[in-house]
Design a protein around this motif. Structure first.
Motif, mmCIF file in Angstrom:
data_model
loop_
_atom_site.group_PDB
_atom_site.id
_atom_site.type_symbol
_atom_site.label_atom_id
_atom_site.label_comp_id
_atom_site.label_asym_id
_atom_site.label_seq_id
_atom_site.Cartn_x
_atom_site.Cartn_y
_atom_site.Cartn_z
ATOM 1 N N LEU A 39 0.462 -46.842 4.487
ATOM 2 C CA LEU A 39 1.726 -46.146 4.261
ATOM 3 C C LEU A 39 2.158 -46.361 2.813
ATOM 4 C CD1 LEU A 39 3.992 -44.530 5.725
ATOM 5 C CD2 LEU A 39 5.187 -46.717 5.990
ATOM 6 N N THR A 40 2.406 -45.277 2.094
ATOM 7 C CA THR A 40 2.836 -45.348 0.702
ATOM 8 C C THR A 40 4.106 -44.541 0.509
ATOM 9 O OG1 THR A 40 1.458 -43.444 0.086
ATOM 10 C CG2 THR A 40 0.475 -45.628 -0.142
ATOM 11 N N GLN A 41 4.836 -44.859 -0.566
ATOM 12 C CA GLN A 41 6.070 -44.144 -0.874
ATOM 13 C C GLN A 41 5.889 -43.288 -2.116
ATOM 14 O OE1 GLN A 41 8.841 -47.846 -0.227
ATOM 15 N NE2 GLN A 41 10.082 -46.012 0.105
ATOM 16 N N PHE A 42 6.695 -42.241 -2.215
ATOM 17 C CA PHE A 42 6.649 -41.356 -3.373
ATOM 18 C C PHE A 42 8.032 -40.781 -3.626
ATOM 19 C CE2 PHE A 42 5.695 -38.713 0.309
ATOM 20 C CZ PHE A 42 6.402 -37.538 0.086
ATOM 21 N N SER A 43 8.223 -40.183 -4.797
ATOM 22 C CA SER A 43 9.550 -39.692 -5.175
ATOM 23 C C SER A 43 9.609 -38.188 -5.407
ATOM 24 C CB SER A 43 10.022 -40.404 -6.452
ATOM 25 O OG SER A 43 9.142 -40.109 -7.528
ATOM 26 N N ALA A 44 8.441 -37.528 -5.489
ATOM 27 C CA ALA A 44 8.428 -36.087 -5.737
ATOM 28 C C ALA A 44 7.102 -35.510 -5.261
ATOM 29 C CB ALA A 44 8.641 -35.793 -7.218
ATOM 30 N N ILE A 45 7.105 -34.205 -5.038
ATOM 31 C CA ILE A 45 5.896 -33.520 -4.596
ATOM 32 C C ILE A 45 5.897 -32.117 -5.184
ATOM 33 C CG2 ILE A 45 7.000 -32.699 -2.465
ATOM 34 C CD1 ILE A 45 4.315 -33.002 -1.050
ATOM 35 N N SER A 46 4.736 -31.653 -5.596
ATOM 36 C CA SER A 46 4.629 -30.270 -6.076
ATOM 37 C C SER A 46 3.555 -29.555 -5.269
ATOM 38 C CB SER A 46 4.288 -30.230 -7.574
ATOM 39 O OG SER A 46 2.987 -30.700 -7.814
ATOM 40 N N PHE A 47 3.762 -28.279 -5.043
ATOM 41 C CA PHE A 47 2.791 -27.487 -4.302
ATOM 42 C C PHE A 47 2.831 -26.048 -4.808
ATOM 43 C CE2 PHE A 47 6.742 -27.947 -1.956
ATOM 44 C CZ PHE A 47 7.112 -26.649 -1.599
ATOM 45 N N THR A 48 1.691 -25.422 -4.752
ATOM 46 C CA THR A 48 1.574 -24.020 -5.133
ATOM 47 C C THR A 48 1.210 -23.220 -3.904
ATOM 48 O OG1 THR A 48 0.889 -24.568 -7.378
ATOM 49 C CG2 THR A 48 0.372 -22.353 -6.595
ATOM 50 N N ASP A 49 2.069 -22.274 -3.579
ATOM 51 C CA ASP A 49 1.950 -21.526 -2.330
ATOM 52 C C ASP A 49 1.913 -22.522 -1.170
ATOM 53 O OD1 ASP A 49 2.070 -19.158 -3.724
ATOM 54 O OD2 ASP A 49 -0.106 -18.945 -3.866
ATOM 55 N N ASP A 50 0.802 -22.654 -0.450
ATOM 56 C CA ASP A 50 0.789 -23.547 0.714
ATOM 57 C C ASP A 50 -0.007 -24.827 0.493
ATOM 58 O OD1 ASP A 50 -1.696 -22.326 0.646
ATOM 59 O OD2 ASP A 50 -1.896 -22.175 2.821
ATOM 60 N N ILE A 51 -0.465 -25.063 -0.751
ATOM 61 C CA ILE A 51 -1.324 -26.220 -1.019
ATOM 62 C C ILE A 51 -0.615 -27.223 -1.934
ATOM 63 C CG2 ILE A 51 -3.516 -27.009 -1.996
ATOM 64 C CD1 ILE A 51 -3.849 -25.424 0.559
#
Length: 557
Positions: A39-51
């Motif tokens: 289990l890891t933590q993160f602060s942001a996520i980016s995605f293009t269309d559905d990936i």
């Protein structure tokens, strides 16, 4: 000269495609995911269309936002989309359109709810409903047709028990079905009769077909309405994928239609029900999935026995509260072997409903033979429920690479009757999550909706506390079988994805996987255990699209 023109045309197409692609960055989140089984933590996520493009660890420098939709997550918790590994989607959709008897406090309460429904739906030729559970009533007794007859002397009524393994009919329904004192139950079923030999209106397992054969099935349009309503409801609870436990060819066709229309709100991994119409021909076509991965069929569902609450679960020894009764096998051993062998040889994962210790032992025995013959250990065959196990059978799951597909809320619902049914010794192998995990068995979590609520936070709460919503029993019911928070979350995410052969697609938030996730105000990993079941989803995203929002979070750039 033609070759450069051809290359130029391809380049233009690539440029056009890139221009059409849309990248989204969601920042300022309290994110949790699984990376390399941790289990890891993160602060942001980016995605293009559905990936998903990238998951940013805490403190990471975010990219320039030019041409990117940026959303401030406002500190909310982000989790991978939750997966229910065992539900009944169309059945749930129809339950939303029928009498809701869940948590009815008595037979009279159930009748009164049915009367209210009938007043609001006067055009119904049959009154249909589901959800009653006599174990929750003070008299702990099955209801009777007579209580329905007073309100419905001329209209047939059919009300399924909460687990779907028993039904309650009024006299009109029985008359239409030709049920009399001379009627006999089919193999794998039971007609409950009174001391005078008269049917009471209760039909168990395979005997239910005596009544349901007289009910006009829903039209394709009614099924479609029910299915769409169900998927929207499930998305609102934080579910982004469901393993639909028992569908037929007509249901597969309906899902394909919805997928072609772009109307799949959530992902569905369907299990073809065996036996059902033309099941052999369907299996001969091989596993199926849509191009967008919103619908797949790579497994089958078989039912070995009934349920514990209706004493239909098949036990090795007598029920502790019913001498001379061991429950029911719904198919003989030869038939079960045929279904299992056929499906494995066709390249399908086999998922078999087994609740009692006799049913579980039998299926493990049959799996062991069939897996060796078909060389399909890698298909990760499953036992659905795996509810009551002999202690010596627990280690067989891992050795056979068989997944335990379990529903935590069954334990907290059954705790008031399970010991009575099983006794103090057999209960030690029942709802045995810790024993299975300690033997290296993968547990895929679900709810078995509409038997239980589809709310996955109810299941997470039950997995972690083994308590009901009143914090009972104190310390938890057989508390040594609890899961940790991390284990419970795994069972509803990456392990459920693994159980559907989709762990490279969904189940965690990682680059290259589908952008399926949820946002909620509370932190599942730190909030008080007792309030986990009250968690509310603010947004649900599937394939990079927001499919549910309780509170809109506006983009900031």
């Amino acid at each position: 000269m033609k070759k450069p023109q051809f290359i130029s045309a391809i380049s233009l197409l690539l440029i056009s495609s890139q221009l059409m692609a849309q990248t989204t960055l969601i920042k300022n989140v309290n994110g949790y995911t699984f990376t390399d089984n941790s289990l890891t933590q993160f602060s942001a996520i980016s995605f293009t269309d559905d990936i998903i493009n990238k998951v940013y660890p805490i403190g990471a420098v975010l990219p320039a936002s030019k041409g990117v939709i940026v959303i401030d997550g406002q500190g909310q918790t982000m989790l991978p989309g939750l997966i229910d590994a065992h539900g009944h989607v169309i059945g749930y959709g129809h339950s939303l359109l029928r009498v809701d008897l869940v948590n009815a406090t008595s037979e009279l309460d159930a009748v009164n709810r049915t009367i209210s429904y009938a007043k609001d739906n006067p055009s119904m030729s049959w009154i249909l409903g589901r959800g009653w559970n006599q174990v929750q009533w003070s008299n702990n007794s099955y209801p009777n047709a007579k209580s329905l007859d007073e309100a419905f002397p001329n209209k047939p009524v059919w009300l399924r028990r909460v687990d779907g393994h028993a039904g309650w009919a009024n006299s009109k329904a029985m008359a239409l079905a030709g049920i009399t004192s001379a009627s006999k139950a089919p193999v794998g079923g039971d007609i409950i009769k009174d001391k005078n030999g008269l049917p009471t209106g209760i039909f168990i397992d395979n005997a239910m077909t005596l009544i349901t054969a007289s009910i006009t099935p829903p039209s394709p349009m009614e099924d479609k309405i029910a299915l769409k309503r169900a998927m929207h409801s499930l998305a609102s609870l934080g579910l982004t994928s469901v393993h639909d436990a028992g569908i037929e060819q007509k249901d597969i066709a309906l899902y394909k239609t919805l997928a072609s229309e772009g109307n799949m709100t959530i992902r569905i991994n369907g299990m073809l029900y065996l036996p059902s119409t033309n099941w052999q021909q369907q299996l001969e076509q091989g596993p199926y999935r849509t191009e967008d991965e919103m619908f797949a069929v790579n497994s089958v569902k078989i039912q070995a026995d009934g349920a514990l609450g209706s004493r239909g679960a098949s036990l090795i020894n007598d029920y502790s509260d019913h001498s001379g009764h061991k429950g029911l096998l719904l198919h003989d051993k030869k038939s079960l072997q045929h279904y299992i062998d056929f499906a494995m040889n066709a390249g399908f994962q086999v998922n078999t409903h087994a609740i009692g210790d006799n049913a579980n032992k039998l299926i493990l025995d049959l799996y062991q033979q069939a897996i060796q013959k078909s060389q399909t250990k890698a298909l990760r065959h499953r036992i659905e429920h795996a509810q009551v196990l002999r202690l010596e059978d627990i280690s067989r799951f891992s050795s056979l690479n068989v997944i335990a597909s379990m529903q935590a809320t069954h334990a907290t619902s059954d705790k008031n009757m399970a010991v009575t049914r099983l006794g103090g010794k057999r209960i030690l192998g029942a709802y045995a999550w810790r024993k299975l995990l300690d033997s290296n068995t993968i547990i895929a979590a679900g709810s078995d909706f509409p038997v239980e609520s589809p709310n996955p936070f109810f299941g997470l709460h039950a997995s972690i506390t083994r308590q009901d919503h009143k914090d009972l029993p104190i310390g938890g019911w057989y508390a040594d079988q609890k899961m940790t928070r991390t284990e419970a979350l795994r069972s509803f995410t990456i392990d459920a994805a693994y159980a559907g052969h989709q762990e490279k697609l969904i189940g965690s938030l990682e680059a290259g996987k589908k952008a399926d996730f949820i946002l909620l105000a509370d932190d599942l990993l730190t909030m008080p255990e007792s309030t986990i079941w009250q968690s509310q989803v603010s947004q649900t995203w599937v394939a990079g699209k927001k499919v549910f929002s309780a509170i809109d979070v506006p983009s900031v750039e």
